[in-house]
Design an enzyme around this catalytic site. Structure first.
Site, PDB file in Angstrom:
ATOM      1  N   GLU A 323       0.830  -1.270   0.027  1.00 20.56           N
ATOM      2  CA  GLU A 323      -0.143   0.013  -0.119  1.00 20.56           C
ATOM      3  C   GLU A 323       0.929   1.239   0.055  1.00 20.56           C
ATOM      4  OE1 GLU A 323      -3.666  -1.378   2.915  1.00 20.56           O
ATOM      5  OE2 GLU A 323      -2.007  -0.524   3.856  1.00 20.56           O
ATOM      6  N   CYS A 324       0.609   2.049  -0.997  1.00 15.31           N
ATOM      7  CA  CYS A 324       1.360   3.359  -1.032  1.00 15.31           C
ATOM      8  C   CYS A 324       2.887   3.341  -1.089  1.00 15.31           C
ATOM      9  CB  CYS A 324       0.571   4.531  -0.020  1.00 15.31           C
ATOM     10  SG  CYS A 324       0.839   6.181  -0.396  1.00 15.31           S
ATOM     11  N   GLY A 325       3.276   3.638  -0.067  1.00 18.39           N
ATOM     12  CA  GLY A 325       4.826   3.640   0.462  1.00 18.39           C
ATOM     13  C   GLY A 325       5.228   2.298   0.410  1.00 18.39           C
ATOM     14  N   MET A 327       3.979   0.123  -1.827  1.00 18.56           N
ATOM     15  CA  MET A 327       4.132  -0.123  -3.503  1.00 18.56           C
ATOM     16  C   MET A 327       5.482   0.545  -3.825  1.00 18.56           C
ATOM     17  SD  MET A 327       1.347   0.951  -6.158  1.00 18.56           S
ATOM     18  CE  MET A 327       1.389   2.829  -5.884  1.00 18.56           C
ATOM     19  N   SER A 414      -1.288  -0.913  -4.185  1.00 13.61           N
ATOM     20  CA  SER A 414      -2.016   0.381  -4.835  1.00 13.61           C
ATOM     21  C   SER A 414      -1.529   1.598  -3.912  1.00 13.61           C
ATOM     22  CB  SER A 414      -3.555   0.321  -4.409  1.00 13.61           C
ATOM     23  OG  SER A 414      -4.297   1.335  -4.558  1.00 13.61           O
TER      24      SER A 414
END
Length: 436
Positions: A323-325, A327, A414
């Site tokens: 997730e976010c970081g 990814m 994501s």
């Protein structure tokens, strides 16, 4: 299973806008009561990782999210009722201004009958303070107000002017002075993470001292009755599964409700620090949450085994949620705010670049292959990847943010920070996938 009720003093801390001082005053009240030996439970409205870290330090207990969009009414009701059964005080910090967004802080306060105390930055006003405070009080009939808090007050004369014109049913709870020497440093996503502040306990005590001195004598926080409708416990479909979770200064954005749910589903959780070059533990599934990988890109790029371990994990068909970081750490390169490109793990094709302004922000709803989930997005980087999304999120407020969900074998990635309790079955199905 029948419902039962519990009464507990409770206060909803809101404001006319962001930047009024909600977080520091909520932390001050929490610290003031907890250091007297009271059990304080603090909640944060809406998606946020940084404020809850601070509120956890202030109260001595994890701060959970209360969000009617991400979690839903029944989930929020359960969290509040469980807190009421063991707490001497419940504090809920709102998000943005009292009536901003959909659902708003006012919607949440109204749903559970929580008395609202608005924090108003009074530094640049005098008698207009009362007009603003009464406007907030009367704008939505049926909302309970437990007084108003003046913040950044210049002195006793200023405080007297602020109190002029306040109606009897809207008392001035406290006039808190400007505390420039007790302010928090800020970072691009808002406040700096709690573990990065060595003097945090002194800071919290300073805030609590200021609150105690500013509080109007005789002020009593109203008691609220909370109803508990027992929810059936989730099936332990992840029993016997070991889920590894990255947790350190680079990967710190973890909702406590998410780890609670994984444990309630039967999973064994094991945490490790990629920044400290700890190896990936033996596990059946892996979660790389968001955080600040760009601030630790140098350390991550020099991890001796992480890239190979991640590759082997995915090659074995084991689930990996990034997730976010998380990814960003899987891309080929990550370019930091200084323009320096760092090689990342290289599991996902593409690169990300930090920029000076917010790239995306907002609540999100997305359809996973296993079912719909909710969460939010907040990031300063932009992603360039040839991958085609398997799903795209939507924003309930009609905002422009619509995050993509990428899937590569057992790897799912994501910018979205998912709120696992929004669909326990879907989360269990993903993490419970046994691959080949």
């Amino acid at each position: 299973m029948s419902s039962h009720t519990t009464a507990c003093p409770a206060l909803f801390i809101s404001a006319p806008s962001s930047g009024s001082g909600k977080t520091s005053l909520t932390a001050a009240i929490a610290r003031s009561h907890s250091r007297r030996g009271e059990r304080v439970r603090v909640f944060k409205t809406g998606p946020d990782f940084l404020d809850p870290m601070l509120l956890e330090r202030a109260s001595g207990h994890p701060a959970y999210q209360l969000d009617l969009f991400m979690g839903g009414f029944a989930h929020c009701q359960t969290l509040l009722a469980e807190a009421a059964r063991e707490a001497d005080l419940i504090l809920v910090e709102g998000v943005m201004g009292l009536f901003d967004g959909n659902p708003s802080s006012a919607d949440l306060a109204a749903a559970f009958g929580l008395p609202v105390a608005c924090v108003v930055d009074a530094s640049a006003m005098a008698q207009t303070f009362a007009a603003l405070a009464t406007g907030l009080q009367r704008f939505r009939p049926g909302l309970q107000h437990g007084g108003v808090i003046a913040n950044r007050v210049g002195g006793l004369a200023h405080a007297r002017m602020l109190a002029e014109g306040l109606p009897p049913d809207l008392p001035l709870v406290a006039a808190v002075p400007r505390l420039g020497h007790l302010s928090l440093p800020e970072r691009h996503l808002g406040l700096v993470q709690a573990q990065e502040l060595p003097r945090l306990h002194e800071l919290l005590d300073g805030w609590a001292d200021a609150w105690d001195a500013a509080l109007h004598p005789g002020h009593v926080i109203p008691r609220v009755t909370f109803t508990h409708e027992p929810e059936p416990a989730p099936q332990r479909t992840l029993a016997g599964r070991r889920i590894a979770i990255a947790r350190d200064a680079a990967f710190g954005f973890i909702y406590p409700a998410n780890t609670d749910l994984l444990e309630a589903l039967g999973a064994e959780l094991v945490f490790f620090s990629p920044v400290q070059h700890q190896p990936l533990p033996a596990c059946d599934a892996l979660w790389l949450p968001g955080g600040y990988p760009e601030l630790h890109a140098e350390a991550l790029s020099h991890h001796p085994t992480l890239a190979a371990d991640l590759r082997a994990h995915v090659a074995a068909g084991k689930p990996l949620l990034a997730e976010c970081g998380g990814m960003l750490a899987l891309l080929q390169t990550l370019t930091d705010a200084m323009g320096q490109a760092h090689p990342m793990a290289g599991l996902l094709p593409g690169q990300a670049r930090l920029q000076a302004r917010v790239a995306a922000l907002g609540l999100q709803a997305i359809d996973w292959p296993e079912g719909p989930l909710r969460g939010h997005s907040y990031h300063y980087s932009t992603l360039d990847t040839p991958l085609t999304p398997v799903a795209t999120a939507t924003n309930p407020n009609g905002g422009s943010t619509a995050e993509a969900l990428y899937q590569q074998g057992s790897l799912r990635a994501s910018y979205l920070h998912h709120y696992f309790p929004s669909n326990p079955e879907a989360v269990a199905a993903f993490f419970g996938n046994h691959g080949h």
